[in-house]
Design a protein around this motif. Structure first.
Motif, PDB file in Angstrom:
ATOM      1  N   ARG A  41       0.795  -1.023  -0.068  1.00  0.00           N
ATOM      2  CA  ARG A  41       0.075   0.273   0.151  1.00  0.00           C
ATOM      3  C   ARG A  41       0.645   1.524  -0.035  1.00  0.00           C
ATOM      4  O   ARG A  41       0.754   2.204  -0.753  1.00  0.00           O
ATOM      5  CB  ARG A  41      -1.191   0.113   1.229  1.00  0.00           C
ATOM      6  N   HIS A  42       2.114   1.881   0.604  1.00  0.00           N
ATOM      7  CA  HIS A  42       2.633   2.211   0.713  1.00  0.00           C
ATOM      8  C   HIS A  42       3.418   2.847  -0.657  1.00  0.00           C
ATOM      9  O   HIS A  42       3.394   3.542  -0.854  1.00  0.00           O
ATOM     10  CB  HIS A  42       3.676   1.841   1.825  1.00  0.00           C
ATOM     11  N   ILE A  43       4.018   1.522  -0.770  1.00  0.00           N
ATOM     12  CA  ILE A  43       4.698   1.451  -2.376  1.00  0.00           C
ATOM     13  C   ILE A  43       3.491   2.074  -3.296  1.00  0.00           C
ATOM     14  O   ILE A  43       4.208   3.182  -4.189  1.00  0.00           O
ATOM     15  CB  ILE A  43       4.948   0.503  -2.029  1.00  0.00           C
ATOM     16  N   ARG A  44       1.942   1.142  -3.289  1.00  0.00           N
ATOM     17  CA  ARG A  44       1.029   2.531  -4.493  1.00  0.00           C
ATOM     18  C   ARG A  44       0.655   3.782  -4.394  1.00  0.00           C
ATOM     19  O   ARG A  44       0.625   4.420  -5.000  1.00  0.00           O
ATOM     20  CB  ARG A  44       0.130   1.255  -3.985  1.00  0.00           C
ATOM     21  N   ARG A  45       0.989   4.232  -2.976  1.00  0.00           N
ATOM     22  CA  ARG A  45       1.171   5.436  -3.033  1.00  0.00           C
ATOM     23  C   ARG A  45       2.178   6.183  -3.004  1.00  0.00           C
ATOM     24  O   ARG A  45       1.367   7.625  -3.831  1.00  0.00           O
ATOM     25  CB  ARG A  45       0.324   5.422  -1.466  1.00  0.00           C
ATOM     26  N   ARG A  46       3.496   6.590  -3.020  1.00  0.00           N
ATOM     27  CA  ARG A  46       4.588   7.163  -2.975  1.00  0.00           C
ATOM     28  C   ARG A  46       4.519   8.229  -4.278  1.00  0.00           C
ATOM     29  O   ARG A  46       4.195   8.882  -4.825  1.00  0.00           O
ATOM     30  CB  ARG A  46       5.498   6.348  -2.978  1.00  0.00           C
ATOM     31  N   PRO A  47       4.324   6.599  -5.869  1.00  0.00           N
ATOM     32  CA  PRO A  47       3.907   8.048  -6.733  1.00  0.00           C
ATOM     33  C   PRO A  47       2.998   8.907  -6.934  1.00  0.00           C
ATOM     34  O   PRO A  47       3.677  10.144  -7.265  1.00  0.00           O
ATOM     35  CB  PRO A  47       4.072   6.617  -8.155  1.00  0.00           C
ATOM     36  N   THR A  48       2.026   8.289  -6.722  1.00  0.00           N
ATOM     37  CA  THR A  48       0.978   9.807  -6.528  1.00  0.00           C
ATOM     38  C   THR A  48       1.271  11.147  -5.761  1.00  0.00           C
ATOM     39  O   THR A  48       1.426  12.112  -6.579  1.00  0.00           O
ATOM     40  CB  THR A  48      -0.715   9.108  -6.128  1.00  0.00           C
ATOM     41  N   ALA A  49       1.572  10.722  -4.285  1.00  0.00           N
ATOM     42  CA  ALA A  49       2.514  11.820  -3.654  1.00  0.00           C
ATOM     43  C   ALA A  49       3.210  12.548  -4.827  1.00  0.00           C
ATOM     44  O   ALA A  49       3.427  13.653  -4.013  1.00  0.00           O
ATOM     45  CB  ALA A  49       3.170  11.027  -2.383  1.00  0.00           C
ATOM     46  N   THR A  50       4.259  11.866  -5.091  1.00  0.00           N
ATOM     47  CA  THR A  50       5.757  12.343  -5.766  1.00  0.00           C
ATOM     48  C   THR A  50       4.740  13.282  -7.081  1.00  0.00           C
ATOM     49  O   THR A  50       5.778  14.498  -7.483  1.00  0.00           O
ATOM     50  CB  THR A  50       6.481  11.550  -6.261  1.00  0.00           C
ATOM     51  N   ARG A  51       3.508  12.243  -7.785  1.00  0.00           N
ATOM     52  CA  ARG A  51       3.625  14.114  -8.941  1.00  0.00           C
ATOM     53  C   ARG A  51       2.986  15.093  -7.881  1.00  0.00           C
ATOM     54  O   ARG A  51       3.182  15.616  -9.310  1.00  0.00           O
ATOM     55  CB  ARG A  51       2.033  13.061  -9.976  1.00  0.00           C
ATOM     56  N   THR A  52       2.404  14.390  -7.580  1.00  0.00           N
ATOM     57  CA  THR A  52       1.751  16.125  -7.143  1.00  0.00           C
ATOM     58  C   THR A  52       2.489  17.168  -6.762  1.00  0.00           C
ATOM     59  O   THR A  52       2.051  18.470  -7.158  1.00  0.00           O
ATOM     60  CB  THR A  52       0.890  15.668  -5.557  1.00  0.00           C
ATOM     61  N   THR A  53       3.634  16.391  -5.913  1.00  0.00           N
ATOM     62  CA  THR A  53       4.331  17.708  -5.520  1.00  0.00           C
ATOM     63  C   THR A  53       6.173  18.312  -6.946  1.00  0.00           C
ATOM     64  O   THR A  53       5.824  19.064  -6.338  1.00  0.00           O
ATOM     65  CB  THR A  53       5.544  17.013  -4.136  1.00  0.00           C
ATOM     66  N   GLU A  54       6.237  16.937  -7.536  1.00  0.00           N
ATOM     67  CA  GLU A  54       6.374  17.749  -8.630  1.00  0.00           C
ATOM     68  C   GLU A  54       5.453  18.390  -9.458  1.00  0.00           C
ATOM     69  O   GLU A  54       6.452  19.500 -10.384  1.00  0.00           O
ATOM     70  CB  GLU A  54       7.083  16.087  -9.491  1.00  0.00           C
ATOM     71  N   ALA A  55       4.813  18.710 -10.073  1.00  0.00           N
ATOM     72  CA  ALA A  55       3.577  19.130 -10.636  1.00  0.00           C
ATOM     73  C   ALA A  55       3.790  20.724  -9.933  1.00  0.00           C
ATOM     74  O   ALA A  55       3.748  21.560 -10.908  1.00  0.00           O
ATOM     75  CB  ALA A  55       2.365  19.205 -10.630  1.00  0.00           C
ATOM     76  N   SER A  56       3.585  21.486  -8.971  1.00  0.00           N
ATOM     77  CA  SER A  56       3.761  22.244  -8.095  1.00  0.00           C
ATOM     78  C   SER A  56       5.196  22.963  -7.679  1.00  0.00           C
ATOM     79  O   SER A  56       5.231  23.601  -7.204  1.00  0.00           O
ATOM     80  CB  SER A  56       3.554  21.800  -7.000  1.00  0.00           C
ATOM     81  N   ARG A  57       5.867  22.309  -7.887  1.00  0.00           N
ATOM     82  CA  ARG A  57       7.206  23.101  -8.227  1.00  0.00           C
ATOM     83  C   ARG A  57       7.327  23.737  -8.958  1.00  0.00           C
ATOM     84  O   ARG A  57       6.990  23.736 -10.116  1.00  0.00           O
ATOM     85  CB  ARG A  57       8.442  21.796  -7.704  1.00  0.00           C
ATOM     86  N   ARG A  58       8.054  24.800  -8.421  1.00  0.00           N
ATOM     87  CA  ARG A  58       9.106  26.249  -9.251  1.00  0.00           C
ATOM     88  C   ARG A  58       9.764  25.466  -9.804  1.00  0.00           C
ATOM     89  O   ARG A  58      10.128  24.991  -9.551  1.00  0.00           O
ATOM     90  CB  ARG A  58       9.093  26.912  -8.331  1.00  0.00           C
ATOM     91  N   PRO A  59       9.872  25.631 -10.936  1.00  0.00           N
ATOM     92  CA  PRO A  59      11.087  25.868 -12.045  1.00  0.00           C
ATOM     93  C   PRO A  59      12.373  26.216 -11.684  1.00  0.00           C
ATOM     94  O   PRO A  59      12.464  27.165 -10.495  1.00  0.00           O
ATOM     95  CB  PRO A  59      11.078  26.816 -13.001  1.00  0.00           C
ATOM     96  N   VAL A  60      13.519  25.330 -11.681  1.00  0.00           N
ATOM     97  CA  VAL A  60      14.453  25.797 -10.917  1.00  0.00           C
ATOM     98  C   VAL A  60      15.662  26.992 -11.818  1.00  0.00           C
ATOM     99  O   VAL A  60      15.503  26.927 -13.357  1.00  0.00           O
ATOM    100  CB  VAL A  60      15.393  24.404 -11.130  1.00  0.00           C
ATOM    101  N   ARG A  61      15.651  27.996 -11.411  1.00  0.00           N
ATOM    102  CA  ARG A  61      15.827  29.341 -12.365  1.00  0.00           C
ATOM    103  C   ARG A  61      17.528  29.606 -11.850  1.00  0.00           C
ATOM    104  O   ARG A  61      18.268  28.911 -10.265  1.00  0.00           O
ATOM    105  CB  ARG A  61      15.582  30.495 -11.141  1.00  0.00           C
ATOM    106  N   THR A  62      18.709  29.178 -12.382  1.00  0.00           N
ATOM    107  CA  THR A  62      19.909  29.718 -12.411  1.00  0.00           C
ATOM    108  C   THR A  62      20.392  31.235 -12.473  1.00  0.00           C
ATOM    109  O   THR A  62      19.828  31.898 -12.655  1.00  0.00           O
ATOM    110  CB  THR A  62      20.812  29.540 -14.000  1.00  0.00           C
ATOM    111  N   LEU A  63      20.995  30.798 -11.109  1.00  0.00           N
ATOM    112  CA  LEU A  63      21.728  32.146 -10.849  1.00  0.00           C
ATOM    113  C   LEU A  63      22.501  32.990 -11.354  1.00  0.00           C
ATOM    114  O   LEU A  63      23.038  32.279 -12.668  1.00  0.00           O
ATOM    115  CB  LEU A  63      22.403  31.794  -9.552  1.00  0.00           C
ATOM    116  N   VAL A  64      22.176  34.270 -12.008  1.00  0.00           N
ATOM    117  CA  VAL A  64      23.230  35.230 -13.384  1.00  0.00           C
ATOM    118  C   VAL A  64      23.076  36.180 -12.338  1.00  0.00           C
ATOM    119  O   VAL A  64      22.649  37.506 -11.999  1.00  0.00           O
ATOM    120  CB  VAL A  64      21.747  35.394 -14.453  1.00  0.00           C
ATOM    121  N   ARG A  65      25.018  36.706 -12.715  1.00  0.00           N
ATOM    122  CA  ARG A  65      25.710  37.360 -11.852  1.00  0.00           C
ATOM    123  C   ARG A  65      25.955  38.399 -12.605  1.00  0.00           C
ATOM    124  O   ARG A  65      26.498  37.615 -14.162  1.00  0.00           O
ATOM    125  CB  ARG A  65      26.681  37.221 -11.078  1.00  0.00           C
ATOM    126  N   HIS A  66      25.958  39.657 -12.717  1.00  0.00           N
ATOM    127  CA  HIS A  66      26.831  41.040 -13.803  1.00  0.00           C
ATOM    128  C   HIS A  66      28.046  41.138 -13.149  1.00  0.00           C
ATOM    129  O   HIS A  66      28.285  41.734 -12.159  1.00  0.00           O
ATOM    130  CB  HIS A  66      25.880  41.997 -13.804  1.00  0.00           C
TER     131      HIS A  66
END
Length: 66
Positions: A41-66
């Motif tokens: 049950r725990h293994i079956r629930r894990r992929p659904t939980a990661t999908r929701t967290t990955e969808a809500s993450r912000r895109p990774v921004r690179t640090l640009v220095r001038h």
């Protein structure tokens, strides 16, 4: 006042030993089944939980220095 262990005692001891071994075997098998079900049950629930967290993450921004 020593007492001897009679054949009746050894028969009763053998019966109780076999019963206790059977109970131990059945209980351990039942607990193994319950543990496997919980693990599956725990293994079956894990992929659904990661999908929701990955969808809500912000895109990774690179640090640009001038």
């Amino acid at each position: 006042m020593g007492t001897s262990l009679t054949p009746e005692f050894w028969r009763l001891f053998a019966v109780l030993l076999v019963i206790s071994m059977a109970v131990t075997f059945v209980l351990s098998a039942a607990l193994d089944v319950l543990a496997l079900r919980a693990q599956r049950r725990h293994i079956r629930r894990r992929p659904t939980a990661t999908r929701t967290t990955e969808a809500s993450r912000r895109p990774v921004r690179t640090l640009v220095r001038h």
